[in-house]
Structure formats: structure tokens, C-alpha cells
Design a protein around this motif. Structure first.
Motif, short mmCIF file in Angstrom:
data_model
loop_
_atom_site.label_atom_id
_atom_site.label_comp_id
_atom_site.label_asym_id
_atom_site.label_seq_id
_atom_site.Cartn_x
_atom_site.Cartn_y
_atom_site.Cartn_z
N SER A 108 0.78 -1.23 0.00
CA SER A 108 0.00 0.00 0.00
C SER A 108 0.81 1.28 0.00
O SER A 108 0.42 2.24 -0.63
CB SER A 108 -0.95 0.02 1.20
OG SER A 108 -0.22 0.02 2.41
N ASP A 109 1.90 1.33 0.71
CA ASP A 109 2.57 2.61 0.90
C ASP A 109 3.15 3.20 -0.39
O ASP A 109 2.94 4.36 -0.69
CB ASP A 109 3.63 2.52 2.00
CG ASP A 109 4.58 1.35 1.82
OD1 ASP A 109 4.36 0.51 0.93
OD2 ASP A 109 5.55 1.26 2.60
N ARG A 137 5.72 -5.77 9.22
CA ARG A 137 5.14 -4.49 8.80
C ARG A 137 4.84 -4.49 7.30
O ARG A 137 3.82 -3.96 6.87
CB ARG A 137 6.10 -3.34 9.13
CG ARG A 137 6.16 -3.04 10.60
CD ARG A 137 7.07 -1.86 10.88
NE ARG A 137 7.15 -1.63 12.31
CZ ARG A 137 8.29 -1.48 12.96
NH1 ARG A 137 9.45 -1.49 12.31
NH2 ARG A 137 8.29 -1.27 14.26
N LYS A 138 5.73 -5.10 6.53
CA LYS A 138 5.51 -5.18 5.09
C LYS A 138 4.28 -6.06 4.80
O LYS A 138 3.47 -5.72 3.94
CB LYS A 138 6.76 -5.74 4.41
CG LYS A 138 6.78 -5.57 2.92
CD LYS A 138 8.15 -5.94 2.36
CE LYS A 138 8.22 -5.65 0.89
NZ LYS A 138 9.53 -6.00 0.32
N ALA A 139 4.15 -7.17 5.51
CA ALA A 139 3.00 -8.05 5.32
C ALA A 139 1.70 -7.32 5.63
O ALA A 139 0.69 -7.52 4.94
CB ALA A 139 3.13 -9.29 6.19
N GLU A 140 1.72 -6.48 6.65
CA GLU A 140 0.52 -5.72 6.99
C GLU A 140 0.13 -4.75 5.88
O GLU A 140 -1.04 -4.42 5.74
CB GLU A 140 0.73 -4.93 8.29
CG GLU A 140 0.68 -5.78 9.52
CD GLU A 140 0.67 -4.94 10.78
OE1 GLU A 140 -0.17 -5.20 11.64
OE2 GLU A 140 1.50 -4.01 10.88
N LYS A 141 1.09 -4.32 5.07
CA LYS A 141 0.84 -3.36 4.00
C LYS A 141 0.44 -4.04 2.69
O LYS A 141 0.20 -3.37 1.69
CB LYS A 141 2.08 -2.50 3.76
CG LYS A 141 2.40 -1.59 4.93
CD LYS A 141 3.65 -0.80 4.66
CE LYS A 141 3.99 0.06 5.87
NZ LYS A 141 5.24 0.82 5.64
N LEU A 142 0.35 -5.36 2.70
CA LEU A 142 -0.03 -6.09 1.50
C LEU A 142 -1.46 -5.71 1.09
O LEU A 142 -2.39 -5.80 1.89
CB LEU A 142 0.05 -7.60 1.75
CG LEU A 142 -0.31 -8.52 0.60
CD1 LEU A 142 0.68 -8.35 -0.55
CD2 LEU A 142 -0.35 -9.96 1.07
N VAL A 143 -1.61 -5.22 -0.15
CA VAL A 143 -2.94 -4.84 -0.64
C VAL A 143 -3.42 -5.70 -1.79
O VAL A 143 -4.61 -5.73 -2.09
CB VAL A 143 -3.02 -3.34 -1.05
CG1 VAL A 143 -2.88 -2.44 0.16
CG2 VAL A 143 -2.03 -3.00 -2.12
N LYS A 144 -2.48 -6.40 -2.45
CA LYS A 144 -2.90 -7.21 -3.58
C LYS A 144 -1.90 -8.35 -3.78
O LYS A 144 -0.70 -8.17 -3.63
CB LYS A 144 -2.97 -6.37 -4.85
CG LYS A 144 -3.46 -7.11 -6.08
CD LYS A 144 -3.51 -6.16 -7.28
CE LYS A 144 -3.86 -6.91 -8.54
NZ LYS A 144 -3.73 -6.04 -9.72
N LEU A 145 -2.43 -9.49 -4.12
CA LEU A 145 -1.63 -10.66 -4.48
C LEU A 145 -2.15 -11.17 -5.82
O LEU A 145 -3.33 -11.45 -5.96
CB LEU A 145 -1.75 -11.74 -3.40
CG LEU A 145 -1.04 -13.06 -3.67
CD1 LEU A 145 0.47 -12.86 -3.76
CD2 LEU A 145 -1.36 -14.07 -2.58
N SER A 146 -1.25 -11.24 -6.79
CA SER A 146 -1.61 -11.75 -8.12
C SER A 146 -0.84 -13.05 -8.35
O SER A 146 0.37 -13.10 -8.10
CB SER A 146 -1.23 -10.74 -9.20
OG SER A 146 -1.88 -9.51 -8.98
N LEU A 147 -1.54 -14.06 -8.83
CA LEU A 147 -0.93 -15.39 -8.98
C LEU A 147 -1.11 -15.95 -10.38
O LEU A 147 -2.13 -15.72 -11.03
CB LEU A 147 -1.60 -16.37 -8.00
CG LEU A 147 -1.56 -16.02 -6.53
CD1 LEU A 147 -2.46 -16.96 -5.75
CD2 LEU A 147 -0.14 -16.10 -6.02
#
Length: 141
Positions: free
Chosen positions: A16-17, A64-74
Motif C-alpha cells: 500500500s505505501d 510491517r511489510k506483510a501488513e501493507k499487502l494490498v494485492k496478491l496476483s498469482l
């Protein structure tokens, strides 16, 4: 592993950031006899957990980075075409391999992220505790 199916999962993690992206290739093996037991949310959560606890050190920064995860594309690569007919793969394809963890989130996506972040936080706490024990044993603290 007997009757195994090898799969390469290409994952793009978007944050997100800065909308920075990490592009990861994961080689996975599945027991062909147990494919019916796999659930979509379990596989997605495992991919996230592995990224932040196995593919990198489980640190506070990783959490902290995991908390900022907004999208996962597979995307998936597998020579065994029957793999793509499994219910969990059909569920992933119905989303076009995209999972949103923001205001566009659906209930399953929220549950996946909460589950993954919970596991990541436990791994981080354990790693931090182990590091503190090592420092204490060396007399640094």
C-alpha cells in the motif's frame, strides 16, 4: 513424495505505501492423492506466510511489510493439466488469480490476510525471542 505434482507459482505482492511490488517464483509439490483436501484460502495463506517467514527472515520489518499487502496476483505453471481442474484452482481462476486486501476485499480475502498476518507475527516474535536469548547468552544484555 509419491504421486507428486510439481507446480511453479508466480506471485506478485503489491504493498500500500508505495505500491512497490515483489515478484516471487515458488516451486511447490503437491501430493496428487490429497489435492481434493486443499482449500483455496489455505493455499493463498500459505503462500503469504512462506513469503514473510521462509523466503526472508521473519523480522519486524517483514511483519510491517506483510501488513501493507494490498494485492496478491498469482499464476500457475504445471505440466499435469488435471491440477487445474481441482476445486481450489477453479476458485483461484474465478478471481483471475487476484486477491485484494483493501477496501475491495471480500470476506475470504480478509480472513486470508488475518490468518497469514497472525502466523507471521508469531514467527517474528519467536525469531525476536531467539535473537534476544542469543544476545543474553553472550552477555550483551
Amino acid at each position: 513424495m509419491k504421486n507428486k505434482i510439481n507446480v511453479t507459482v508466480n506471485a506478485i505482492f503489491t504493498y500500500s505505501d508505495t505500491y512497490e511490488q515483489d515478484i516471487i517464483d515458488n516451486d511447490m509439490s503437491f501430493n496428487a492423492d490429497r489435492l481434493k483436501d486443499i482449500k483455496e484460502h489455505q493455499l493463498i495463506a500459505t503462500l503469504i506466510i512462506d513469503e514473510f517467514t521462509k523466503n526472508q527472515e521473519p523480522t519486524l520489518d517483514a511483519f510491517r511489510k506483510a501488513e501493507k499487502l494490498v494485492k496478491l496476483s498469482l499464476s500457475f505453471q504445471c505440466e499435469n493439466e488435471s491440477f487445474f481442474q481441482e476445486p481450489f484452482m477453479k476458485a483461484i481462476f474465478s478471481r483471475m488469480g487476484k486477491y485484494f486486501f483493501n477496501e475491495k476485499s471480500e470476506l475470504i480475502e480478509d480472513a486470508i490476510k488475518q490468518h497469514a498476518v497472525g502466523h507471521i507475527s508469531k514467527a517474528v516474535m519467536k525469531a525476536e525471542k531467539d535473537q534476544f536469548k542469543k544476545m543474553f547468552a553472550k552477555g550483551v544484555c
